[in-house]
Design a protein around this motif. Sequence first.
Motif, short mmCIF file in Angstrom:
data_model
loop_
_atom_site.label_atom_id
_atom_site.label_comp_id
_atom_site.label_asym_id
_atom_site.label_seq_id
_atom_site.Cartn_x
_atom_site.Cartn_y
_atom_site.Cartn_z
N PRO A 39 0.83 -1.21 0.00
CA PRO A 39 0.00 0.00 0.00
C PRO A 39 0.86 1.25 0.00
CG PRO A 39 -0.78 -1.55 1.66
CD PRO A 39 0.49 -2.10 1.11
N GLY A 40 0.47 2.24 -0.80
CA GLY A 40 1.16 3.52 -0.81
C GLY A 40 2.46 3.54 -1.58
N LYS A 41 2.85 2.43 -2.19
CA LYS A 41 4.12 2.39 -2.93
C LYS A 41 3.88 2.54 -4.43
CE LYS A 41 6.99 1.66 0.45
NZ LYS A 41 7.99 2.68 0.79
N VAL A 42 4.95 2.88 -5.15
CA VAL A 42 4.85 3.04 -6.60
C VAL A 42 5.81 2.06 -7.28
CG1 VAL A 42 5.07 4.60 -8.56
CG2 VAL A 42 4.30 5.47 -6.33
N LEU A 43 5.24 1.25 -8.18
CA LEU A 43 6.08 0.33 -8.96
C LEU A 43 6.08 0.80 -10.40
CD1 LEU A 43 7.61 -2.37 -9.48
CD2 LEU A 43 5.38 -3.44 -9.81
N GLY A 44 7.28 0.99 -10.95
CA GLY A 44 7.38 1.37 -12.35
C GLY A 44 7.50 0.14 -13.23
N LEU A 45 6.64 0.06 -14.24
CA LEU A 45 6.77 -1.02 -15.23
C LEU A 45 7.37 -0.38 -16.47
CD1 LEU A 45 3.35 -2.89 -14.99
CD2 LEU A 45 5.52 -3.52 -13.94
N ILE A 46 8.51 -0.85 -16.90
CA ILE A 46 9.17 -0.20 -18.03
C ILE A 46 9.54 -1.22 -19.10
CG2 ILE A 46 11.37 -0.30 -16.77
CD1 ILE A 46 11.72 2.53 -18.42
N GLY A 47 9.46 -0.78 -20.33
CA GLY A 47 9.79 -1.66 -21.45
C GLY A 47 9.38 -0.99 -22.74
N GLY A 52 4.47 -5.81 -22.98
CA GLY A 52 3.37 -6.32 -22.18
C GLY A 52 3.08 -5.48 -20.95
N LYS A 53 3.66 -4.28 -20.88
CA LYS A 53 3.50 -3.50 -19.65
C LYS A 53 2.08 -2.97 -19.46
CE LYS A 53 5.86 0.43 -21.86
NZ LYS A 53 5.64 -0.05 -23.24
N SER A 54 1.45 -2.44 -20.54
CA SER A 54 0.07 -1.99 -20.41
C SER A 54 -0.87 -3.15 -20.14
CB SER A 54 -0.40 -1.30 -21.70
OG SER A 54 0.29 -0.11 -21.89
N THR A 55 -0.60 -4.27 -20.80
CA THR A 55 -1.42 -5.46 -20.63
C THR A 55 -1.40 -5.92 -19.18
OG1 THR A 55 -0.67 -6.01 -22.84
CG2 THR A 55 -1.84 -7.71 -21.63
N ILE A 56 -0.21 -5.88 -18.57
CA ILE A 56 -0.09 -6.28 -17.16
C ILE A 56 -0.82 -5.28 -16.28
CG2 ILE A 56 1.53 -6.59 -15.26
CD1 ILE A 56 3.58 -7.57 -17.39
N GLY A 57 -0.68 -3.98 -16.60
CA GLY A 57 -1.36 -2.95 -15.83
C GLY A 57 -2.86 -3.16 -15.84
N LEU A 58 -3.42 -3.44 -17.03
CA LEU A 58 -4.86 -3.63 -17.13
C LEU A 58 -5.30 -4.94 -16.48
CD1 LEU A 58 -5.44 -2.25 -20.72
CD2 LEU A 58 -6.35 -1.31 -18.60
N ALA A 59 -4.40 -5.92 -16.42
CA ALA A 59 -4.74 -7.19 -15.79
C ALA A 59 -5.02 -6.97 -14.30
CB ALA A 59 -3.61 -8.19 -15.99
N SER A 60 -4.44 -5.93 -13.71
CA SER A 60 -4.70 -5.67 -12.29
C SER A 60 -6.13 -5.14 -12.10
CB SER A 60 -3.69 -4.67 -11.73
OG SER A 60 -3.89 -3.41 -12.32
N MET A 61 -6.83 -4.90 -13.22
CA MET A 61 -8.25 -4.56 -13.13
C MET A 61 -9.07 -5.67 -13.78
SD MET A 61 -7.89 -0.58 -14.28
CE MET A 61 -9.39 0.04 -13.52
N ALA A 62 -8.42 -6.84 -13.99
CA ALA A 62 -9.07 -7.99 -14.63
C ALA A 62 -9.64 -7.61 -15.99
CB ALA A 62 -10.16 -8.59 -13.74
N TYR A 63 -8.91 -6.76 -16.72
CA TYR A 63 -9.41 -6.27 -18.00
C TYR A 63 -8.43 -6.63 -19.11
CZ TYR A 63 -11.40 -2.88 -21.32
OH TYR A 63 -12.00 -2.28 -22.41
N GLY A 64 -8.95 -7.08 -20.23
CA GLY A 64 -8.11 -7.35 -21.40
C GLY A 64 -8.60 -6.53 -22.57
N ARG A 65 -7.70 -5.80 -23.18
CA ARG A 65 -8.09 -4.92 -24.27
C ARG A 65 -8.27 -5.75 -25.54
NH1 ARG A 65 -4.01 -0.15 -24.17
NH2 ARG A 65 -5.40 1.00 -22.81
#
Lengths: 545, 318
Positions: A39-47, A52-65
């Motif tokens: 909680p309260g931390k920031v993780l940077g996904l870079i690439g 696959g960074k956006s895909t992983i980000g959206l997976a944390s909302m159980a969403y697939g584009r």
Amino acid sequence: MSEPLLKVRDLKIGATVYPPGEKPHDIEIVHGVSFDLAPGKVLGLIGESGAGKSTIGLASMAYGRGGVKITGGEVWVNGRDILKTSHSDIRKLRGGEVTYVSQSAAASFNPAKKIMDQVVEAAVEQKKFSRKEAEARARELFAKLGLPDPDNIGNRYPHQVSGGQLQRCMTALALCPEPDLVVFDEPTTALDVTTQIDVLMAIKEAIADTGVAALYITHDLAVVAQVSDDIMVLRMGNTVEYGNTDQIINNPQEDYTQALVSVRSIEHEEKQPTPEPVLSVKGITARYKGVNFDVLHNVNVDLHPGQTLAVVGESGSGKSTLARVITGLLPPRDGEITFAGRKLSADLKGRTREDLRELQMIYQMADVAMNPRQTVGTIIGRPLEFYFNMRGSEKRKRIIELLDEIELGEKFIDRYPAELSGGQKQRVCIARSLAAKPKMIICDEVTSALDPLVADGILKLLLELQKIEDVAYLFITHDLATVRAISDSIAVMYQGRVVRYGPKSQVLSPPFDDYTDLLLSSVPEMHLGWLEEVVAHRKMESAGN
Amino acid sequence: MHPIIKMVFQRLALGLLLLFGASALIFGLTEALPGDAAQAVLGQSATPEALANLREEMGLNRPALTRYFEWLGGIVQGDLGQSLTNKLDIAESVGSRLSNTLFLAFWAAIVSVPLAIFLGLLAVRYRNRWPDKLISAVTLTTISIPEFLIGYVLVYFVAVKLGMFSPLAMINDSMSLGQKLNSIALPVIVLTMVVLAHMMRMTRAAILNVMQSAYVETAELKGLSNFQVIYRHALPNAVAPIVNVVMLNLAYLVVGVVVVEVVFVYPGMGQYLVDHVTKRDVPVVLACGVIFAAIYIGLNMIADIVAILANPRLRHPK
């Protein structure tokens, strides 16, 4: 250790692809990624793109584009696996516990609705706040994010505010329902550098003030270094390196991470001006049809044979308009252009075929600059037929020569643009312009749409080709790192005027004018605490004034 | 002046210009037909002398341009001329016919437009699943069957066999609204079936197009339900194309109902026009042509104006 807010284990994501000429089939695009976010931390996904960074980000909302599906693994948010939870629970999660800030706020705001309606919608819908409370909170966030007139800006429509303001509104939209986690997906990539700093600082402070956790997705390591506690480097759906920000930036272990850290280290020796410029722009003043103000005011620049003139400025500075004037697409109101010793007709219709051949252009969007139904060979062969009347084996030989020069080779001759990567497409566009044997090429933001490493490759290729073909480049860009890498002389444009012009060494050395100073200091640097230093420096200066 | 008011006025002026052009075209085409009003009146008994006399009397010898502007001048003042066959004032006879046709079109629109949009939304919500396919199949079937056939089938099964509704859609002023509605129920059903598919498919396509946008993804990521996403975020941005096709269909409901009116013996404009075409009553045909053109152009102009008003960039300039 406390329970992480977001726990991802062995996440696998697949997608259906439709390659031309083949049957659609499923491929895996993320191959087992794991990480924790407290909680309260920031993780940077870079690439880079496709990592696959956006895909992983959206997976944390159980969403697939689009056709993207999560095929395996676990995603735990607030103590439950959201891949196994119910449909209604996912709706509670989205917009309630986890919210999303996209790259293009301009596209992500509904053009038909007022900003306020959209900012409070999730909070009201999720019953976190009443409409009234949510609006009060939104106004508070608008103020916190440094938006002008925070009490009334919500009554506007998205097209009535600027791009940087809209990106801040999007951040307010994400923070309004008091989520536990915000996914920031390239939130500053589409902005000008000087705007990026303000938005970045606003986001950073908002994260700190609200105590929300964040996934910060970007391709720009220098940016992510400013905001995140930890960084995960991704490549083609795999974790390359995962560690705290200090270690990744200052002590990268993997080769790939090192390449990202040291990107844009091209050394380019500045050439001396020659007596006879190939292009001479004198006193150009221009405006578009139907408007009553000039977009270019008395522009004077010279470009010398075999050299590069970088025209740099932010969106709206007039740099692309200058290119339109030089190509003859927009006849100027005043001034003249001399090219290769002769005066160019202001209007495209008045130009000879020789004028057209010797002045070529490469565009930002390589994929829309090519006919998708023509092969690479046809695309490159067209100027050979048109300007040199080449046919048959002679033409084919020259096409292969050009393909070798752009480091693609003969095997690409029968491919279609859809079968090429972004960098390869831009290479084909370069070959097409070189096929005309031009004296000068206008490069309009040719690397802006590419990943840093790919862009680096394109810049190196352009420099290499300049040596071989002795061609001059008019290089239009907003990116100062690119300017440093490639130019011999620089023209800085601001609001339709050239505010600074000269050899590279001179333009990039102090004393600076205010605008060039602002522009130069806004380029993110790859060290921790850079953002705070710049902002503190600016506050001091404005206090001093 | 607000730019949007300017644009609306431009559209209005353009509409009037178009109507002027249409009137010239209608007049020119009837001029080009072989024979003239004098011949039509005299019919079999036409001798060259009688024809010449009548032409002189009716002013047919004067140049076409003069007659056109006289005719146009009359229309502007509400004078549609006189019928050749029964010598009645056309404006008077058309009045009740037109109001009957508009009455039928109005109720058909009241039923079909909301139904088409609702079915379009439903089809998007369940796209490529069975409700979508069922809606597409049924509406396509009804548009494919000729409307007179649907009309006769309904008359036989619903009116004759089941005894519901009247097989003949006769209405007059002495009837109450309920009686009138009962009387026009069958033609309304037929017209609805004809126009439904077009509007429903356009609604579906326009919304699906909008569903690709990033702001729809934003709405989905706010945890809204599918129907909320479609109704709140997609529909407002699909208004312009939907309104266009709705207006085209409304125009069809007014000017294209000839067949349906004949089937149900409905005393509307279509019947009136068909009767007088067979009698070669040129002034009546001209009058009907201009009225139909005015309705068509008017409705399409409304569609244009609604599309302008629906665009927030035009409504709220920077």
